[in-house]
Design a protein around this motif. Sequence first.
Motif, short mmCIF file in Angstrom:
data_model
loop_
_atom_site.label_atom_id
_atom_site.label_comp_id
_atom_site.label_asym_id
_atom_site.label_seq_id
_atom_site.Cartn_x
_atom_site.Cartn_y
_atom_site.Cartn_z
N VAL A 217 0.84 -1.20 0.00
CA VAL A 217 0.00 0.00 0.00
C VAL A 217 0.87 1.24 0.00
CG1 VAL A 217 -1.73 1.31 1.28
CG2 VAL A 217 -1.91 -1.19 1.15
N TRP A 218 1.93 1.22 0.82
CA TRP A 218 2.85 2.37 0.90
C TRP A 218 3.49 2.64 -0.46
CZ3 TRP A 218 8.42 1.91 0.76
CH2 TRP A 218 9.08 3.12 0.95
N ARG A 219 3.92 1.59 -1.16
CA ARG A 219 4.53 1.76 -2.48
C ARG A 219 3.54 2.37 -3.47
NH1 ARG A 219 9.03 -1.24 -4.01
NH2 ARG A 219 8.75 -0.12 -5.97
N ALA A 220 2.29 1.93 -3.39
CA ALA A 220 1.27 2.48 -4.29
C ALA A 220 1.00 3.95 -3.97
CB ALA A 220 -0.03 1.66 -4.16
N TYR A 221 0.97 4.27 -2.67
CA TYR A 221 0.75 5.65 -2.24
C TYR A 221 1.88 6.54 -2.72
CZ TYR A 221 -0.83 9.38 0.96
OH TYR A 221 -1.30 10.54 1.49
N GLN A 222 3.12 6.04 -2.65
CA GLN A 222 4.27 6.84 -3.05
C GLN A 222 4.24 7.21 -4.52
OE1 GLN A 222 8.13 5.32 -1.76
NE2 GLN A 222 8.04 6.96 -0.24
N ALA A 223 3.52 6.45 -5.32
CA ALA A 223 3.39 6.80 -6.74
C ALA A 223 2.65 8.13 -6.90
CB ALA A 223 2.64 5.69 -7.48
N ILE A 224 1.86 8.48 -5.86
CA ILE A 224 1.13 9.75 -5.87
C ILE A 224 1.91 10.82 -5.11
CG2 ILE A 224 -1.02 10.90 -5.21
CD1 ILE A 224 -2.38 8.19 -5.35
N SER A 226 5.52 11.00 -3.26
CA SER A 226 6.79 10.35 -2.96
C SER A 226 7.37 10.74 -1.61
CB SER A 226 7.81 10.65 -4.07
OG SER A 226 8.02 12.05 -4.15
N SER A 227 6.83 11.79 -1.00
CA SER A 227 7.35 12.24 0.30
C SER A 227 6.66 11.54 1.45
CB SER A 227 7.16 13.76 0.44
OG SER A 227 5.78 14.09 0.50
N PHE A 228 5.67 10.70 1.16
CA PHE A 228 4.88 10.09 2.23
C PHE A 228 5.71 9.08 3.01
CE2 PHE A 228 2.06 6.56 3.57
CZ PHE A 228 1.34 7.25 4.53
N LYS A 229 5.63 9.17 4.33
CA LYS A 229 6.33 8.23 5.22
C LYS A 229 5.32 7.60 6.16
CE LYS A 229 10.58 9.34 3.92
NZ LYS A 229 10.21 10.19 2.77
N ILE A 230 5.59 6.36 6.55
CA ILE A 230 4.75 5.66 7.51
C ILE A 230 5.51 5.56 8.84
CG2 ILE A 230 3.71 3.45 8.16
CD1 ILE A 230 3.09 2.96 5.27
N THR A 231 4.87 5.98 9.92
CA THR A 231 5.48 5.90 11.25
C THR A 231 4.97 4.64 11.93
OG1 THR A 231 5.56 8.30 11.41
CG2 THR A 231 5.82 7.04 13.45
N LEU A 232 5.86 3.69 12.16
CA LEU A 232 5.46 2.42 12.79
C LEU A 232 5.50 2.55 14.31
CD1 LEU A 232 7.39 -0.05 10.47
CD2 LEU A 232 5.00 0.65 10.34
#
Length: 232
Positions: A217-224, A226-232
């Motif tokens: 999901v994160w990889r798909a989101y980054q296509a829109i 690219s600066s998006f980060k997920i905080t675990l």
Amino acid sequence: PVQFFVFILRDRSKNANPEFPGLQPWRRGSAALILARLGVSDLADEFLNILRDKNNDWVVRNGAAMALAVLKIEGAIPVLADILHNRDEPSKLRWRSVRTLVTLQAGEAASHSIAFIRKERNDDPIVCNSIISAFGQLGILESIPLLINFVKDNSMPDSTRSAAASALGEICAGTRNRLSIFEYKPIITALLSCRRKSSPNAVETLPNFVATPLFRVWRAYQAIDSSFKITL
């Protein structure tokens, strides 16, 4: 060879092989699949009748369902949907009906499955999980809200939550640029909500079944973005 397998398919004798009396249904089911793979499409109606007939062993009907999938007989969809919705049918045959519906890749098949799982969410896990996996394979966007609810529901079996998480990851990976940023966020929130503690004083961690879908999901989101980060 075709006539040989047609003979086996139509042989209802229980004593065709006295040494292995339980083998005959498997022979008939296998014959149906072999005939379909040989391209004998004029037997499609016969396969459909075998699938409908509850007097046949489930193994024979299972072979008929696989044969219909090989031949891409979309006329089988209503019969398969009826089997799926009938709890009195063997679980393995209902599972096969889902797989066949997926193979036929019909929009009607997806709508049958969504309607079923909304109503019968506590049905046999084998059947439900198979339907959920089918949503991912077919990329059914309409199933996303349902899958999010399953992932977040702690009362659901881990196998079902895992299937829902995997389906979300598969849908997102296969639909890049078809979802908006706002549609991705509830999916990510749902997957991150699965954090759990291995012991009372332990740090919350994500279960293994969430890791791969979350990455997809994160990889798909980054296509829109690219600066998006997920905080675990």
